[in-house]
Design a protein around this motif. Structure first.
Motif, short mmCIF file in Angstrom:
data_model
loop_
_atom_site.label_atom_id
_atom_site.label_comp_id
_atom_site.label_asym_id
_atom_site.label_seq_id
_atom_site.Cartn_x
_atom_site.Cartn_y
_atom_site.Cartn_z
N ASN A 75 91.46 77.66 50.83
CA ASN A 75 90.22 76.88 50.85
C ASN A 75 89.18 77.51 51.78
O ASN A 75 89.54 78.02 52.84
N SER B 24 87.29 76.13 53.73
CA SER B 24 87.31 75.47 55.04
C SER B 24 88.44 75.98 55.92
O SER B 24 88.49 75.64 57.09
N ARG C 111 91.34 74.89 55.78
CA ARG C 111 92.12 73.70 56.13
C ARG C 111 92.83 73.15 54.91
O ARG C 111 92.40 73.39 53.79
N GLU D 157 93.05 70.29 52.58
CA GLU D 157 92.06 69.27 52.21
C GLU D 157 92.78 68.15 51.46
O GLU D 157 93.39 68.37 50.43
N TYR E 165 80.51 71.05 50.07
CA TYR E 165 81.66 70.57 50.81
C TYR E 165 81.31 69.23 51.42
O TYR E 165 80.19 69.09 51.93
N PRO E 166 82.13 68.20 51.45
CA PRO E 166 83.52 68.22 51.01
C PRO E 166 83.75 67.81 49.56
O PRO E 166 84.89 67.70 49.16
N PRO F 27 86.09 70.49 47.41
CA PRO F 27 86.93 70.52 48.62
C PRO F 27 87.37 71.91 49.05
O PRO F 27 87.80 72.09 50.18
N ASN F 28 87.26 72.88 48.14
CA ASN F 28 87.87 74.19 48.45
C ASN F 28 86.94 75.38 48.28
O ASN F 28 87.31 76.50 48.61
#
Lengths: 256, 81
Positions: free
Chosen positions: A120, A122, A124, A126, A189-190, A193-194
């Motif tokens: 992702n 981020s 993270r 998600e 985002y979010p 999500p990726n």
């Protein structure tokens, strides 16, 4: 219609998936990869690869599951797909289908991966509810509402491929669902999500029988699993619509 | 005995979120001149075969499992130990 729900060390969505198929009129059966032998897949009408993890998701998510399947039953799997039988993967299952080269499958089946579900953007894990907009009709989406909401739970879901592959995927209408913002606009985002290219959340192959989706329809099967269950009236969860779509397009169509 | 060293990294142009996170953290730790971090994975694979077969086996292992050619480049070194 018999559905093989594949399992491996780390699979953890097989029970919800089993219930989803059972409640939707299918005959699901668990099939652990360690019990899988050549010729065994023939007796099934559909293959489902559930979410969770596989072998700790070491190397890359889904890579070990895919490599084991390839080593054991690659020819059987290819025949299964070429016969037009449905294959569906959710989350880790989607990652497996990408690693196998069964998705995006712009030209049927590819011996090497044509795409990746990368880490992702981020960096993270998600885990939240997202909105999906239907982008094309397929046996998996024909009876699904234009906008639905499902939960995602993954660290590696960013769809990436070469420009040519992405163009072909779009040209052939292979994107089934895209992430969308709550107001229907293009998501940042979010809501994506990726960081997936073109907000891709789910794909079907060029034959129309192999389907992969990052969000979890089996986790939103019943109305009471939705976070807004006491505000929005539903007969069934949004995820049910995908299983129901399959039922209507395959089982009902056969009996018509 | 051979040691196969495989380094798997992202292809040029493929976003590396872990590298970005680390860059950001290093900047916060006072290393303002750090501009970019690339993260790679190194596998050390010990195999009991003749040195002439090392590269061939290494390439097979890489292709079967370690690399997704859409996003990765790799280096393979064969060392006798």
């Amino acid at each position: 219609m018999k559905v093989a729900i594949l399992q491996m060390e780390g699979t953890n969505c097989e029970e919800e998936s089993y219930i989803a198929f059972k409640e939707s009129g299918f005959e699901p059966e668990y099939l652990h990869i360690n019990l899988l032998k050549k010729g065994m897949l023939e007796k099934y009408d559909m293959i489902f690869i559930p979410g969770g993890f596989s072998s700790g998701d070491y190397v890359r998510a889904g890579a070990i599951f895919a490599a084991r399947l390839k080593a054991k039953v690659w020819n059987d799997l290819k025949r299964f797909v070429e016969e037009g039988k449905p294959v569906m993967g959710v989350c880790n299952g989607f990652q497996v289908l990408i690693e196998l080269g069964l998705l995006p499958g712009t030209d049927g089946i590819s011996e090497e991966p044509e795409a990746a579900l990368a880490t992702n953007e981020s960096n993270r894990f998600e885990c939240r509810w997202v909105y999906l907009k239907k982008s094309s009709d397929s046996i998996f989406s024909k009876h699904v509402d234009d906008v639905t909401t499902l939960p995602v739970a993954h660290a590696e879901g960013r769809f990436l491929a070469d420009k040519k592959i992405i163009e072909k995927v779009e040209e052939q209408n292979q994107v089934v669902f895209r992430y969308v913002a709550p107001d229907g606009s293009k998501p940042d985002y979010p809501w994506n999500p990726n960081g997936s290219v073109n907000d891709i959340a789910a794909l079907v192959n060029s034959y129309g029988n192999v389907f992969g989706i990052m969000p979890h329809p089996e986790r939103a099967f019943f109305w009471y699993q939705h976070p807004d269950w006491n505000r929005v009236k539903r007969e069934m969860g949004d995820g049910w619509q995908i299983f129901n779509s399959l039922f209507r397009e395959i089982i009902e169509a056969k009996n018509r | 005995m051979l040691k196969l060293v495989v380094v798997v990294k992202f292809k040029e142009g493929i976003d590396d979120p872990e590298g970005k996170s680390i860059t950001h953290s290093l900047n916060l730790l006072g290393f303002e001149n750090v501009k970019k971090v690339n993260v790679a994975k190194q596998y050390e694979i010990f195999v009991d075969v003749d040195v002439s077969k090392g590269r061939e086996i290494g390439e097979k292992i890489v292709k079967k499992l370690l690399v997704n050619p859409v996003i990765h480049d790799y280096e393979l070194r064969v060392e006798e130990i």
